[in-house]
Design a protein around this motif. Sequence first.
Motif, PDB file in Angstrom:
ATOM      1  N   THR A 136       0.830  -1.207   0.000  1.00 19.64           N
ATOM      2  CA  THR A 136       0.000   0.000   0.000  1.00 19.64           C
ATOM      3  C   THR A 136       0.868   1.261   0.000  1.00 19.64           C
ATOM      4  OG1 THR A 136      -1.777  -1.110   1.175  1.00 19.64           O
ATOM      5  CG2 THR A 136      -1.720   1.267   1.340  1.00 19.64           C
ATOM      6  N   ILE A 137       1.862   1.288   0.879  1.00 17.18           N
ATOM      7  CA  ILE A 137       2.723   2.472   0.987  1.00 17.18           C
ATOM      8  C   ILE A 137       3.485   2.695  -0.324  1.00 17.18           C
ATOM      9  CG2 ILE A 137       4.746   3.428   2.173  1.00 17.18           C
ATOM     10  CD1 ILE A 137       3.749   1.971   4.719  1.00 17.18           C
ATOM     11  N   LEU A 138       4.050   1.615  -0.879  1.00 19.84           N
ATOM     12  CA  LEU A 138       4.815   1.740  -2.131  1.00 19.84           C
ATOM     13  C   LEU A 138       3.937   2.252  -3.265  1.00 19.84           C
ATOM     14  CD1 LEU A 138       6.796  -1.616  -1.847  1.00 19.84           C
ATOM     15  CD2 LEU A 138       7.803   0.663  -1.803  1.00 19.84           C
ATOM     16  N   ARG A 139       2.701   1.773  -3.299  1.00 16.83           N
ATOM     17  CA  ARG A 139       1.795   2.197  -4.377  1.00 16.83           C
ATOM     18  C   ARG A 139       1.322   3.639  -4.184  1.00 16.83           C
ATOM     19  NH1 ARG A 139      -1.090  -1.449  -7.607  1.00 16.83           N
ATOM     20  NH2 ARG A 139      -3.021  -0.449  -6.983  1.00 16.83           N
ATOM     21  N   TYR A 140       1.115   4.041  -2.945  1.00 17.23           N
ATOM     22  CA  TYR A 140       0.785   5.444  -2.679  1.00 17.23           C
ATOM     23  C   TYR A 140       1.904   6.343  -3.184  1.00 17.23           C
ATOM     24  CZ  TYR A 140      -3.358   5.842   0.321  1.00 17.23           C
ATOM     25  OH  TYR A 140      -4.637   5.892   0.812  1.00 17.23           O
TER      26      TYR A 140
ATOM     27  N   LEU B 246       5.873  14.779  -0.847  1.00 20.12           N
ATOM     28  CA  LEU B 246       5.220  13.477  -0.608  1.00 20.12           C
ATOM     29  C   LEU B 246       3.698  13.636  -0.574  1.00 20.12           C
ATOM     30  CD1 LEU B 246       7.227  11.743   2.274  1.00 20.12           C
ATOM     31  CD2 LEU B 246       7.375  11.289  -0.170  1.00 20.12           C
ATOM     32  N   PRO B 247       2.973  12.653  -1.093  1.00 25.41           N
ATOM     33  CA  PRO B 247       1.516  12.683  -0.962  1.00 25.41           C
ATOM     34  C   PRO B 247       1.126  12.343   0.481  1.00 25.41           C
ATOM     35  CG  PRO B 247       2.192  10.596  -1.926  1.00 25.41           C
ATOM     36  CD  PRO B 247       3.446  11.419  -1.761  1.00 25.41           C
ATOM     37  N   GLU B 248      -0.136  12.551   0.831  1.00 26.63           N
ATOM     38  CA  GLU B 248      -0.594  12.100   2.156  1.00 26.63           C
ATOM     39  C   GLU B 248      -0.490  10.577   2.182  1.00 26.63           C
ATOM     40  OE1 GLU B 248      -4.361  12.723   5.177  1.00 26.63           O
ATOM     41  OE2 GLU B 248      -4.788  12.389   3.063  1.00 26.63           O
ATOM     42  N   LEU B 249       0.164  10.045   3.198  1.00 28.71           N
ATOM     43  CA  LEU B 249       0.415   8.603   3.245  1.00 28.71           C
ATOM     44  C   LEU B 249      -0.738   7.854   3.912  1.00 28.71           C
ATOM     45  CD1 LEU B 249       4.164   8.974   3.915  1.00 28.71           C
ATOM     46  CD2 LEU B 249       3.127   7.806   1.976  1.00 28.71           C
ATOM     47  N   PRO B 250      -0.820   6.536   3.661  1.00 32.46           N
ATOM     48  CA  PRO B 250      -1.981   5.774   4.152  1.00 32.46           C
ATOM     49  C   PRO B 250      -2.247   5.918   5.648  1.00 32.46           C
ATOM     50  CG  PRO B 250      -0.323   4.322   3.137  1.00 32.46           C
ATOM     51  CD  PRO B 250       0.044   5.719   2.811  1.00 32.46           C
TER      52      PRO B 250
ATOM     53  N   ASP C 172      -5.941   2.091  -0.500  1.00 30.03           N
ATOM     54  CA  ASP C 172      -5.703   2.315  -1.910  1.00 30.03           C
ATOM     55  C   ASP C 172      -6.101   3.777  -2.167  1.00 30.03           C
ATOM     56  OD1 ASP C 172      -6.527   2.485  -4.701  1.00 30.03           O
ATOM     57  OD2 ASP C 172      -6.424   0.293  -4.730  1.00 30.03           O
ATOM     58  N   ARG C 173      -5.256   4.494  -2.884  1.00 18.74           N
ATOM     59  CA  ARG C 173      -5.523   5.920  -3.078  1.00 18.74           C
ATOM     60  C   ARG C 173      -6.841   6.153  -3.814  1.00 18.74           C
ATOM     61  NH1 ARG C 173       0.017   8.913  -4.704  1.00 18.74           N
ATOM     62  NH2 ARG C 173      -0.870  10.932  -5.192  1.00 18.74           N
ATOM     63  N   ALA C 174      -7.134   5.307  -4.808  1.00 15.99           N
ATOM     64  CA  ALA C 174      -8.358   5.478  -5.594  1.00 15.99           C
ATOM     65  C   ALA C 174      -9.585   5.275  -4.699  1.00 15.99           C
ATOM     66  CB  ALA C 174      -8.376   4.499  -6.755  1.00 15.99           C
TER      67      ALA C 174
END
Lengths: 486, 99
Positions: free
Chosen positions: A186-190, A305-309, A333-335
Amino acid sequence: MSEPRKLLKGETGDWEVVIGLEVHAQVASKSKLFSGASAEYGAGPNENVSLVDAAMPGMLPVINKFCVEQAVKTGLGLNAKINCWSRFDRKNYFYPDLPQGYQISQYKDPIVGEGEVEVEVDGEEIRVGVERLHLEQDAGKSIHDLSPKESYVDLNRSGVALMEIVSRPDMRSADEAAAYFSKLRTILRYLGTCDGNMEEGSMRADVNVSVRRPGEPLGTRTETKNINSIRYVKQAVEYEARRQIEVLERGGKIDQETRLFNVATGETRTMRSKEDAHDYRYFPDPDLLPLELDPDWVESIKAGLPELPDAKKHRFMRDYGLSLYDAAVLSQDRAKADYFETVAGGRDGKLAANWVTTELFGALNKSGKEIAESPISAAQLGKLIDLIADDTISGRIAKDVFAIMFETGGDPERIVEERGLKQVTDTGAIEAAIDAIIAANPDQVAQVKEKPKTFGWFVGQVMKSTGGKANPQAVNEILKKKLGVE
Amino acid sequence: MSVDKETVRKVAKLARLAVPEDRLEPMTNELNGILKWIEQLNEVDVDGVDPMTSTVDMKLPMREDVVQSGPTGGGQPDKVVANAPRTEDSFFVVPKVVE
């Protein structure tokens, strides 16, 4: 970590399982770590191989800046320390898919140091320490089934950039190990630093397992290599823990060894270990200078950096009042998270989370669709919730409308309008329906005062006669009055 | 620091060098001579001196993430396998290696 959390029962008492994971994640780069050959999956044999990757004499490695940036980004995403001075070492061994005779890796001075990941298991949060993350080259691929007496070697993967993420032995059950692996993905994909595509081998785990009596020092561990799915991580831990407990309870001893996982049987087996296989004779690669990072550059990566999970999860719990479970599912998942936020905007967060996680995810799952392919847009689902909130339709009818929207698409207001599904709040109409039912069922009316349970039957009849459109609250109130029950 | 005959045998094996039995003893002596010579460096006082990582005063050069052509890019499987004793369909073909 000192309190044993989860124990396995053996024949002679309880055992604690201790698990650590080494995860290899392929950097989502266009070209390789030290050469300009394409890192894309699926090319013809040796098509994506430069003379650097094939280790031709005189070729020298030049590092890919993007890959360094992705390692830093990932390190920041793991709440880890970024080492502004790191370096590359040679890990020496011979194998046909390793043309250099060594893998360029980072041994003593990795680019990322200690970090920590929050992992949700059974509605609870545990923390798993990350020991380090380093950059290294992938090896080529040996194919053994094309010929009975030979192996075929394809070097397309040779030199592709990998991040090896090493956890602390902080996991205590197969579920925790699987949840950690899933959380890393999840983190890697974010972050977009790895595509997380396990079927193509973009993420693989080496699973270290040992068992001990609660409170005792760590037992001898085994390492099961190259596991490429969350489910297999779980199976490998379960099998390995049971196997080790059996060996120890029979008075045997665990060998520190490398094992292979068989996806067909869910079992692990000893990998025929070569003598001295672990004597890698690391030394600093003389072809490469130390990797020095400008702290300002690291800061600028951090700022972008985007907001992380985890941050998202905590915000969902705080701002929308969600449970840890719902917040974790929606932030996975970001989506999914973006979809939820559109639905929840200006509405009841919990109600929105219910519709998204139960109805929508359920329907998507059933039809094998991803969130991006959802036939119902977030805005449309939001409108549907509005129709319930303003009493235009009942919750029950909303489920029917949802099913129609999922099947044929379209706007909920129009569907309600066209199919005449508006809730009847006109008490006159409801009263008329109730009167008709009371008149037609004198026996039931006589009984209802003795047996209050039969009241539900009346509600059901009214709903049926109004096609489910009557406002349930109004039905209840009027029925109670007319039947004289409390 | 010095090495014994068994260490020399092991290192030769790891490096895939075939050292005949009767060469092990002389090679051990030669290696120990070299080690002893290098050991003189220990006499230098290096307190407070950072380990030297390179003889050139420059930073690690980096490249952009671009797929290249030519020797440092792909698309040349024929050249990649040109020196291999055996190939098929642009694969290297080697004696069976199975774990």
